[in-house]
Design a protein around this motif. Structure first.
Motif, PDB file in Angstrom:
ATOM      1  N   VAL A   1       0.870  -1.039   0.038  1.00 47.15           N
ATOM      2  CA  VAL A   1       0.065  -0.015   0.242  1.00 47.15           C
ATOM      3  C   VAL A   1       1.079   1.283  -0.082  1.00 47.15           C
ATOM      4  O   VAL A   1       1.867   1.236   0.757  1.00 47.15           O
ATOM      5  CB  VAL A   1      -1.000   0.107   1.205  1.00 47.15           C
ATOM      6  CG1 VAL A   1      -1.864   1.279   1.188  1.00 47.15           C
ATOM      7  CG2 VAL A   1      -1.712  -1.135   1.380  1.00 47.15           C
TER       8      VAL A   1
ATOM      9  N   ARG B   1       3.062   3.598   3.044  1.00 44.91           N
ATOM     10  CA  ARG B   1       2.964   2.966   4.530  1.00 44.91           C
ATOM     11  C   ARG B   1       4.341   2.229   4.768  1.00 44.91           C
ATOM     12  O   ARG B   1       5.311   2.195   3.936  1.00 44.91           O
ATOM     13  CB  ARG B   1       2.005   1.896   4.545  1.00 44.91           C
ATOM     14  CG  ARG B   1       0.678   2.283   4.526  1.00 44.91           C
ATOM     15  CD  ARG B   1      -0.397   1.280   5.115  1.00 44.91           C
ATOM     16  NE  ARG B   1      -1.459   1.701   4.753  1.00 44.91           N
ATOM     17  CZ  ARG B   1      -2.596   0.788   5.195  1.00 44.91           C
ATOM     18  NH1 ARG B   1      -2.374  -0.367   5.799  1.00 44.91           N
ATOM     19  NH2 ARG B   1      -3.918   1.175   4.963  1.00 44.91           N
TER      20      ARG B   1
ATOM     21  N   SER C   1      -0.489   0.586  17.300  1.00 46.98           N
ATOM     22  CA  SER C   1      -1.268   1.151  16.084  1.00 46.98           C
ATOM     23  C   SER C   1      -0.957   0.623  14.912  1.00 46.98           C
ATOM     24  O   SER C   1      -0.758   1.622  14.059  1.00 46.98           O
ATOM     25  CB  SER C   1      -1.616   2.675  16.519  1.00 46.98           C
ATOM     26  OG  SER C   1      -0.397   3.112  16.505  1.00 46.98           O
TER      27      SER C   1
ATOM     28  N   VAL D   1      -1.972  -1.276  12.594  1.00 46.85           N
ATOM     29  CA  VAL D   1      -2.875  -1.623  11.479  1.00 46.85           C
ATOM     30  C   VAL D   1      -2.905  -0.891  10.290  1.00 46.85           C
ATOM     31  O   VAL D   1      -2.666  -1.173   9.191  1.00 46.85           O
ATOM     32  CB  VAL D   1      -4.238  -1.918  12.059  1.00 46.85           C
ATOM     33  CG1 VAL D   1      -5.025  -2.634  10.861  1.00 46.85           C
ATOM     34  CG2 VAL D   1      -4.132  -3.077  12.934  1.00 46.85           C
ATOM     35  N   GLY D   2      -3.198   0.696  10.609  1.00 50.67           N
ATOM     36  CA  GLY D   2      -3.096   1.354   9.294  1.00 50.67           C
ATOM     37  C   GLY D   2      -1.880   1.929   8.974  1.00 50.67           C
ATOM     38  O   GLY D   2      -2.111   2.822   7.820  1.00 50.67           O
ATOM     39  N   LYS D   3      -0.900   1.506   9.583  1.00 53.44           N
ATOM     40  CA  LYS D   3       0.292   2.229   9.118  1.00 53.44           C
ATOM     41  C   LYS D   3       1.306   1.306   8.455  1.00 53.44           C
ATOM     42  O   LYS D   3       2.467   1.890   8.030  1.00 53.44           O
ATOM     43  CB  LYS D   3       1.291   2.815  10.522  1.00 53.44           C
ATOM     44  CG  LYS D   3       0.468   3.795  11.150  1.00 53.44           C
ATOM     45  CD  LYS D   3       1.206   4.493  12.194  1.00 53.44           C
ATOM     46  CE  LYS D   3       0.409   5.411  12.857  1.00 53.44           C
ATOM     47  NZ  LYS D   3       1.181   5.546  14.177  1.00 53.44           N
TER      48      LYS D   3
ATOM     49  N   ASP E   1       0.684  -4.842   4.226  1.00 50.43           N
ATOM     50  CA  ASP E   1       0.305  -6.147   4.512  1.00 50.43           C
ATOM     51  C   ASP E   1       1.429  -6.997   4.748  1.00 50.43           C
ATOM     52  O   ASP E   1       2.257  -7.440   3.913  1.00 50.43           O
ATOM     53  CB  ASP E   1      -0.573  -6.663   3.473  1.00 50.43           C
ATOM     54  CG  ASP E   1      -1.433  -7.852   3.965  1.00 50.43           C
ATOM     55  OD1 ASP E   1      -1.132  -8.493   4.759  1.00 50.43           O
ATOM     56  OD2 ASP E   1      -2.294  -8.146   3.072  1.00 50.43           O
TER      57      ASP E   1
END
Lengths: 528, 118, 488
Positions: free
Chosen positions: B50, B53, B66, B68-70, B73
């Motif tokens: 992505v 990231r 935190s 997950v959004g950073k 995959d």
């Protein structure tokens, strides 16, 4: 006892089971006491297994079990014949037909039933597919090519079983299916196969007449008789059916006895070729007597049993106005005189050969089954009513007195007359000198050019050459060798083509792989 | 962009396949197999990518909380690690095959392998 | 129970390396060690089998490292998987036990790794896990095919290697695409999401997975390597490859197909492919003179039949496929062990000369194996074939059933040719390895006894529930039913 329940499952099963058990017992007694030592135990055990399979086959009404047992019988026969090279034609012909039967079974199951009676209800083609193995097993044209190889190549301990019971399994199959499906059998099927059976009978008779080997001759004779029974059973006419079943019994007795004598001779001398046998009557008079009786029955002459069954079968055909079929079977019947006489003469009468030093009369226990079969066959001839009743009961028919009022009485008179003549012949035989030996130059040469070597101047060599020449083109046409050769080359060519697929090149193999992916992509159109 | 990576991986896969089919020398085929596998691995990683990231390595406490959004995959990365090792194993075996092939056939030319057929 | 599941995979994996090292001192050490491990495996898999089959709903799920599915990798044993598990371990142990003593530590180590890979494959519930174990399986097979290091073995192994590498790359691409679309690797979760895929995506992934598994499974036209590799390998390896490896690959593919690709079009494609595989293999197999190659063609043919059976969406088809699978495993394993060791003893694999030193047990084994393979009643092969035909006709594919007929007859002819030559030999050969004799007798016994057992079994699986199966479709209460006088 469970065995008894199985045998008595229904009348048809009872008829066939009793006959099969009787044959098995008689044959086993013969084999044990005949002096053949090698391989008897294995043969007996496998034959016992085969007999049990057949008893179950006769009893069942479930098509899947019927199919399983039928296939077991085919494979057991193949194994018992013990000659993979010569039995292979039998194997693939039977298997091919059996898979069609399997398809018929599957279609009937899909239709919703497991009962034999329902096979014809699916559609007429289903019935024909189901009956295909019966036709192949009976050796009717165009499935007659495997018969001679199997019989002549078969293990001699098994060949009697083969001829007496296995060759006639097809008859049982047809009876079982047709009796349960009245009115659903296509007419064209019956007509076609009656005439095919007729041609088969004539063809087999010609081959038997031209044969130079006792077992080959008897095997073609079996085929001819089975074709006759098959046609009469197919007819589904009351007289023909009864005649067919009585002929089944008769033929079983005849072939059992005749094969016993021939196998015994083989065991002692190592050969069954006519030109090596001769004058055995001096060593085996009783065997000769019983063999003679059975031969007369085979030819269909009163007072032996053959005439009763053939009478009914002819009557059935005449009732249905199938006169051409009658003619065909009559020709086959006349031919049977020829080969019966040849068998009798070449083995028991005629010129002495070196092989005579090796034989002696059969052990009393070994000759007992042979005697029994001859005597029962005689009994059928002179006192046939109980046997006819037995056959009628098996078919579920009620057989009262014959419809033509001269029927039984006529047979009785003829039998009485023949009986008297035979009595006269016996008296003569007892009183007059038994036989005399004549020099070679008094031999008959059967209308062939005189061979240079004198030992060929006798009945045992090429006796029926004119008859064989007469039927030669006909026989060759229906032996289907031309078809087999064409087929073999065709398959070989296709095989070579497909072998090229695996050519050994890595690039080609990789190409196959990628092509699968590419081809699957074309599916996307159909999935949207 | 992800699309660039996909295009590159498809190119590599294509090149690998072409190499396998067009080469006659077994060692070159081995190289092409490696190229093919690299292409596939690249495809696998690019699926998880992505833009913008971080790499999925939790090297600090706050990241652990935190993540997950950073991060990208992480699953494809684990898969590719495994796949690379598998590729290594295959390559090693392939090379030993090449050696034995040279010993038995005097050549590594694949079109000489024509004894087994039919 | 979960521990057993893990153990049955981990034990042979570690033992493979230990056995190789132990064998550096002497072959017998590694052989004994391997035998012990495989026997343990067999016992474990039997225990698992009994547990799962005890009740219709039983299944075991083993999770790794505490991560529950769908996040973590799991091993999943349902009733069909445990059947495969049991038979795989049985065949592995039998092959090893019948192998000559002269095989080196390399052989024993590789056999153990092969067993580990097989067990892992059968049990795995996660698609990438399947890929990894599949790669182990492929790699070990390549190595085992090349065991003898002669020209023939190397040639076979090179071809197998190249095709197998391409296949695994394709497989990985397929898995990548699946992950891209669904974001998960767990089979059950993917199956839930599968209906939403587009047609193009399904076609592409199906093609990739078909090639990926199909090469190993022996589906036409990707099975060309099979006919070179199975003859070239040593006979226990041939038995394993033919008997279980191709079947497990097929089973995997079909499991995935039945989970993700439920469109009837796929079933039709596989049915066609199975038919073509069977037809071509039997046709070409008819002309073979090398006995092991002949058996390899027969294997490919049976795979075609199994493919047809399993791709029919009915219970009967499933059961037919299972029976064919078990039958082929036992019969082909037995045949390869007997025929392979006979041809090793006589030094020649030609059909006229291979059986020169056949012994009595060889003849019995070849007869039993051959008849069972062909589907002669009352063997399980017969049950399988009959059920296959019934399933085909019931599903409406009468034409397929008709097309099968000539090729089944061809197979009967060439297998009986093989059996006939064996039986015709003088039978005074001696087998050096007593283990082989034991294995042959045991397998013959199993082949004879199994039909009786199978007729009383009822099988139920998770997604494919075979309960309520029509009792008439079980053929073998027949003797007792007949003797009781029931008109069935």
């Amino acid at each position: 006892m469970m065995l008894l329940d199985m045998i008595k499952a229904d009348n048809l099963a009872f008829f066939f089971s009793v006959l099969t058990i009787g044959f098995f017992v008689a044959n086993t007694i013969f084999l044990i006491f005949s002096g053949i030592k090698k391989g008897i135990v294995l043969n007996t055990i496998l034959s016992l297994f085969l007999t049990m399979v057949l008893l179950m086959l006769y009893a069942t009404h479930n098509i899947v079990i019927f199919f399983a047992l039928w296939e077991m019988a085919t494979w057991l026969t193949y194994l018992l014949a013990n000659n993979p090279k010569k039995s292979s034609k039998y194997l693939w012909a039977s298997l091919l037909a059996e898979f069609f039967m399997l398809i018929a079974v599957a279609r009937t199951v899909a239709y919703g039933s497991y009962d034999i009676a329902m096979v014809a209800h699916v559609d007429p083609l289903n019935l024909i597919m189901f009956c295909l193995p019966f036709i192949v097993k009976s050796g009717i044209l165009p499935f007659n090519f495997w018969v001679t190889d199997l019989y002549t190549g078969s293990d001699k301990r098994f060949v009697a079983y083969l001829s007496a019971i296995i060759g006639k399994l097809g008859i049982f199959g047809i009876l079982r299916v047709f009796l349960l499906s009245p009115g659903l059998i296509p007419e064209w099927f019956i007509y076609t196969f009656i005439y095919l059976a007729g041609i088969t009978a004539v063809w087999a008779t010609f081959k038997a007449v031209g044969s130079e080997d006792a077992i080959e001759s008897l095997s073609f004779s079996s085929l001819s008789q089975v074709a006759f029974i098959f046609a009469s059973v197919l007819l589904m006419n009351k007289s023909a059916l009864i005649g067919g079943l009585v002929h089944y019994l008769n033929h079983m007795l005849i072939k059992m006895g005749m094969f016993m004598a021939v196998v015994y001779i083989w065991a002692k001398t190592g050969t069954t070729e006519f030109k090596r046998l001769g004058d055995f009557v001096s060593k085996m008079p009783f065997s000769f007597l019983f063999f003679l009786m059975l031969g007369i029955s085979l030819a269909g002459v009163p007072p032996m049993g053959g005439v009763i069954s053939k009478w009914f079968m002819y009557e059935g055909f005449i009732e249905e106005s199938k006169l051409l079929a009658v003619l065909l079977f009559f020709v086959a019947g006349v031919g049977s005189f020829l080969y019966v006489y040849r068998l009798l003469h070449s083995i028991f009468l005629g010129r002495k050969k070196p092989s005579i030093g090796l034989v002696s009369e059969m052990n009393i226990l070994a000759i007992l089954p042979l005697a029994a079969s001859a005597l029962i066959s005689f009994l059928i001839g002179v006192y046939s009513r109980p046997f006819i009743r037995f056959a009628a009961k098996a078919l579920g028919m009620d057989f009262s007195e014959p419809r033509t009022d001269i029927g039984f009485a006529y047979i009785g008179i003829v039998s009485a007359v023949f009986g008297a003549l035979i009595l006269f012949a016996v008296v003569l035989w007892l009183l007059l000198p038994k036989h005399r030996y004549v020099p070679d130059t008094e031999g008959y040469t059967a209308a062939a050019y005189l061979p240079k070597d004198i030992q060929h101047w006798d009945y045992s060599y090429n006796f029926y050459a004119p008859v064989v020449r007469l039927g030669d083109k006909f026989v060759r046409l229906f032996s289907l060798d031309w078809l087999a050769r064409f087929w073999k080359e065709y398959i070989a060519a296709i095989g070579e083509l497909f072998r090229g697929i695996y050519s050994g090149s890595l690039k080609l193999y990789g190409f196959y792989l990628m092509s699968v992916i590419v081809l699957v992509l074309f599916l996307k159109e159909m999935l949207k | 962009m992800n699309l660039d990576f996909y295009a590159l991986s498809i190119f590599l896969i294509g090149a690998g396949l072409a190499g396998i089919f067009l080469n006659r020398d077994f060692v070159k085929i081995l190289v092409s197999i490696s190229v093919l596998e690299s292409g596939v691995n690249l495809l696998l990683i690019s699926i998880g990518y992505v833009q913008g990231r971080l790499a999925p390595i939790l090297f600090s406490q706050e990241l652990k909380a935190s993540a997950v959004g950073k991060v990208v995959d992480p699953v494809p990365q684990a898969l590719v690690l495994t796949a690379i090792v598998i590729g290594l194993g295959l390559l090693a075996f392939g090379l030993s095959l090449a050696i034995w092939m040279a010993k038995n056939f005097e050549t590594t030319d694949v079109s000489e392998l024509k004894r087994l057929r039919g | 129970m979960e521990k057993f599941l893990v153990l049955v995979f981990v034990l042979p994996l570690i033992a493979g390396f230990v056995s190789y090292i132990a064998g550096l001192k002497g072959n017998h050490l590694s052989k004994i060690f391997t035998a012990i491990v495989l026997l343990t495996n067999l016992v474990l898999s039997y225990k698992i089998f009994k547990y799962v089959m005890a009740s219709a709903d039983n299944r075991i799920i083993a999770v790794f490292s505490g991560w529950m599915p769908p996040l973590g990798i799991n091993f999943y044993a349902d009733s069909i998987a445990v059947i495969f598990l049991l038979f795989a371990n049985l065949l592995a142990f039998a092959s090893l036990f019948s192998a000559k003593l002269s095989y080196s530590n390399r052989f024993h180590g590789l056999i153990l790794l092969l067993t580990a890979a097989l067990n892992g494959l059968i049990l795995s519930g996660d698609i990438f896990n399947i890929f990894v174990f599949f790669e182990i399986l492929c790699l070990v097979s390549f190595a085992l095919v090349a065991y003898y290091r002669k020209a023939e073995s190397i040639e076979a192994s090179v071809k197998y290697f190249v095709l197998g590498s391409i296949a695994s790359a394709m497989l990985l691409i397929g898995i990548a695409l699946i992950y891209a679309k669904t974001g998960t690797l767990n089979l059950a979760q993917i199956a839930d999401m599968a209906p939403q895929w587009s047609g193009l995506f399904k076609a592409v992934v199906f093609g990739l997975l078909l090639v990926g598994f199909g090469v190993e499974a022996g589906i036409f036209p990707m099975n060309a390597w099979l006919f070179d590799a199975h003859p070239a390998a040593p006979y226990p390896v041939s038995a394993l490859l033919s008997g279980i490896v191709i079947e497990v690959a097929l089973y995997l593919f079909l499991r995935i197909k039945s989970l993700f690709f439920v469109d009837p079009l796929f079933s039709l494609v596989l049915l066609l492919l199975g038919l073509v595989t069977f037809a071509v293999s039997e046709l070409v197999g008819f002309y073979q003179r090398d006995v092991k190659r002949l058996l390899a063609y027969s294997s490919a043919g049976q795979i075609g039949l199994m493919l047809m059976a399993f791709s029919l969406p009915t219970k009967i088809g499933m059961f037919a496929g299972l029976l064919l699978f078990i039958n082929h495993l036992l019969a082909k394993g037995l045949l390869f062990i007997s025929v392979g060791s006979m041809s090793d003893r006589s030094g020649d694999r030609d059909i006229d000369r291979f059986s020169e030193s056949a012994s009595f047990v060889d003849k019995v084994a070849v007869l039993a194996g051959g008849l069972s393979l062909l589907g002669v009643p009352p063997s399980i092969g017969f049950m399988g074939k009959v059920l296959l035909f019934i399933a085909l006709v019931k599903a409406g594919f009468l034409a397929f059933a008709l097309c099968l007929i000539p090729f089944v007859v061809l197979e009967a002819l060439y297998v009986m040719r093989l059996v006939g030559r064996t039986l015709a030999s003088s039978g005074d050969g001696r087998i050096e390895c007593p283990g082989q004799v034991v294995v042959q007798w045991v397998f013959t016994f199993i082949i004879i006894v199994l039909p009786i057992i199978v007729s009383r079994m009822s099988i139920q699986t998770d997604k494919l529930n075979l309960n309520g199966f029509n009792k008439q479709d079980y053929l073998y209460g027949m003797a007792s039913q007949l003797l009781k006088g029931d008109r069935l």
